[in-house]
Scaffold this active site. Structure first.
Site, mmCIF file in Angstrom:
data_model
loop_
_atom_site.group_PDB
_atom_site.id
_atom_site.type_symbol
_atom_site.label_atom_id
_atom_site.label_comp_id
_atom_site.label_asym_id
_atom_site.label_seq_id
_atom_site.Cartn_x
_atom_site.Cartn_y
_atom_site.Cartn_z
ATOM 1 N N CYS A 180 68.415 68.673 62.578
ATOM 2 C CA CYS A 180 69.221 68.245 63.652
ATOM 3 C C CYS A 180 68.635 66.864 64.171
ATOM 4 O O CYS A 180 67.449 66.891 64.415
ATOM 5 C CB CYS A 180 69.607 69.077 64.492
ATOM 6 S SG CYS A 180 69.275 68.565 66.406
ATOM 7 N N GLU A 181 69.317 65.802 64.136
ATOM 8 C CA GLU A 181 68.582 64.424 64.389
ATOM 9 C C GLU A 181 68.341 64.247 65.986
ATOM 10 O O GLU A 181 67.606 63.476 66.464
ATOM 11 C CB GLU A 181 69.461 63.256 63.938
ATOM 12 C CG GLU A 181 70.549 63.035 64.606
ATOM 13 C CD GLU A 181 71.600 61.768 64.352
ATOM 14 O OE1 GLU A 181 71.215 61.372 63.016
ATOM 15 O OE2 GLU A 181 72.620 61.440 64.848
ATOM 16 N N HIS A 182 69.205 65.329 66.584
ATOM 17 C CA HIS A 182 68.978 65.173 68.038
ATOM 18 C C HIS A 182 67.479 65.700 68.642
ATOM 19 O O HIS A 182 66.992 65.317 69.601
ATOM 20 C CB HIS A 182 69.992 65.640 68.734
ATOM 21 C CG HIS A 182 71.271 65.017 68.540
ATOM 22 N ND1 HIS A 182 72.418 65.688 68.419
ATOM 23 C CD2 HIS A 182 71.508 63.618 68.559
ATOM 24 C CE1 HIS A 182 73.362 64.934 68.169
ATOM 25 N NE2 HIS A 182 72.841 63.792 68.228
ATOM 26 N N HIS A 183 67.014 66.820 67.719
ATOM 27 C CA HIS A 183 65.994 67.705 68.261
ATOM 28 C C HIS A 183 64.851 67.844 67.319
ATOM 29 O O HIS A 183 63.993 68.228 67.515
ATOM 30 C CB HIS A 183 66.485 69.056 68.900
ATOM 31 C CG HIS A 183 67.510 68.935 69.857
ATOM 32 N ND1 HIS A 183 68.745 69.177 69.823
ATOM 33 C CD2 HIS A 183 67.197 69.175 71.181
ATOM 34 C CE1 HIS A 183 69.351 68.967 70.814
ATOM 35 N NE2 HIS A 183 68.535 68.769 71.914
ATOM 36 N N GLN B 166 75.709 68.089 61.790
ATOM 37 C CA GLN B 166 76.358 68.761 60.742
ATOM 38 C C GLN B 166 77.918 68.027 60.310
ATOM 39 O O GLN B 166 78.144 68.136 59.329
ATOM 40 C CB GLN B 166 76.609 70.164 61.225
ATOM 41 C CG GLN B 166 77.404 71.066 60.479
ATOM 42 C CD GLN B 166 77.720 72.286 60.942
ATOM 43 O OE1 GLN B 166 76.967 72.889 61.755
ATOM 44 N NE2 GLN B 166 78.835 72.955 60.588
ATOM 45 N N HIS C 131 72.130 76.371 64.135
ATOM 46 C CA HIS C 131 71.500 75.505 64.635
ATOM 47 C C HIS C 131 70.217 75.964 65.836
ATOM 48 O O HIS C 131 70.544 76.724 66.543
ATOM 49 C CB HIS C 131 72.180 74.506 65.694
ATOM 50 C CG HIS C 131 73.442 73.553 64.906
ATOM 51 N ND1 HIS C 131 73.058 72.258 64.725
ATOM 52 C CD2 HIS C 131 74.191 74.186 64.041
ATOM 53 C CE1 HIS C 131 74.228 72.004 63.720
ATOM 54 N NE2 HIS C 131 74.617 73.188 63.538
ATOM 55 N N CYS D 206 68.310 74.306 67.438
ATOM 56 C CA CYS D 206 68.530 73.865 68.671
ATOM 57 C C CYS D 206 69.176 74.602 69.734
ATOM 58 O O CYS D 206 68.858 74.297 70.926
ATOM 59 C CB CYS D 206 68.704 72.438 68.590
ATOM 60 S SG CYS D 206 70.123 71.964 68.004
#
Ligand SMILES: [Zn+2]
Length: 207
Positions: free
Chosen positions: A96-99, A137, A165, A167
């Site tokens: 995941c590119e956010h976390h 995703q 996920h 995260c």
């Protein structure tokens, strides 16, 4: 059914070596992160961790160096077959590119040939090529659909992805068992009947 597992690899580069300069730089940054976390970066268990983590991160993002369209083109064949071709339960591992935490699960992919078919093992390979990048995703699902549509030009493409996920599971809301489902369709799969047939064949719970 095509089996191209034993064909020589063509049309794209298989990355299995590391960029030393990049490993050193990422590794130095991981050392700093360990120190910021209050760890003693020199203790035995952590001594090689920055380098290992750097190599792991480079492996997990090697998709940037792959050309998924070329992967498909390396095993495209003219064929009259025009029924739905389904590859289901493809394992997906992405970040995941956010976390920068993993999300993982399964992809189910179908296409309806329009003059060409593709070696079945190439479908999981393009999933990997897109998944081994920093992702969300939703975009991963669309990128796979678009790559198959634009390269193979089939009468339709369907992609359904069901992922957990970390995260979500390990932090924040801690919904341990929640699975996120995304889907993307083109062509024939935009029709209710075709899409429903696909959904029932993969056994997913989509509306
Ligand atoms: Zn996340």
């Amino acid at each position: 059914m095509l089996n191209d597992d034993f064909e020589p690899e063509e049309g794209y580069i298989k990355i299995d070596r590391y960029n030393k300069k990049l490993i050193q730089s990422i590794s130095d940054n991981y050392s700093a992160i360990l120190k910021d976390m209050g760890e003693e970066a020199s203790r035995e268990g952590l001594a090689k961790t920055p380098v290992r983590a750097a190599k792991a991160m480079q492996f997990l993002t090697q998709g940037y160096d792959l050309n998924p369209s070329e992967i498909l083109k390396s095993a495209m064949f003219k064929e009259d077959y025009s029924q739905m071709v389904i590859v289901k339960d493809i394992e997906v591992y992405s970040l995941c590119e956010h976390h920068l935490l993993p999300f993982f699960g399964k992809a189910h992919i179908a296409y309806i040939p329009n003059g060409h078919i593709v070696g079945l093992s190439k479908i999981p390979r393009i999933v990997d090529a897109f998944a081994r990048r920093l992702q969300v995703q939703e975009r991963l699902t669309n990128e796979i659909r678009d790559c198959i549509q634009n390269t193979l030009n089939p009468a339709g493409v369907a992609v359904v992805m069901e992922c957990s996920h970390l995260c979500m599971q390990m932090r924040g809301v801690q919904k341990q068992n929640s699975v996120t489902t995304t889907s993307a369709f083109t062509g024939e799969f935009l029709k209710d009947t075709t899409r429903k047939e696909f959904i029932s064949l993969i056994g997913a719970s989509l509306h």
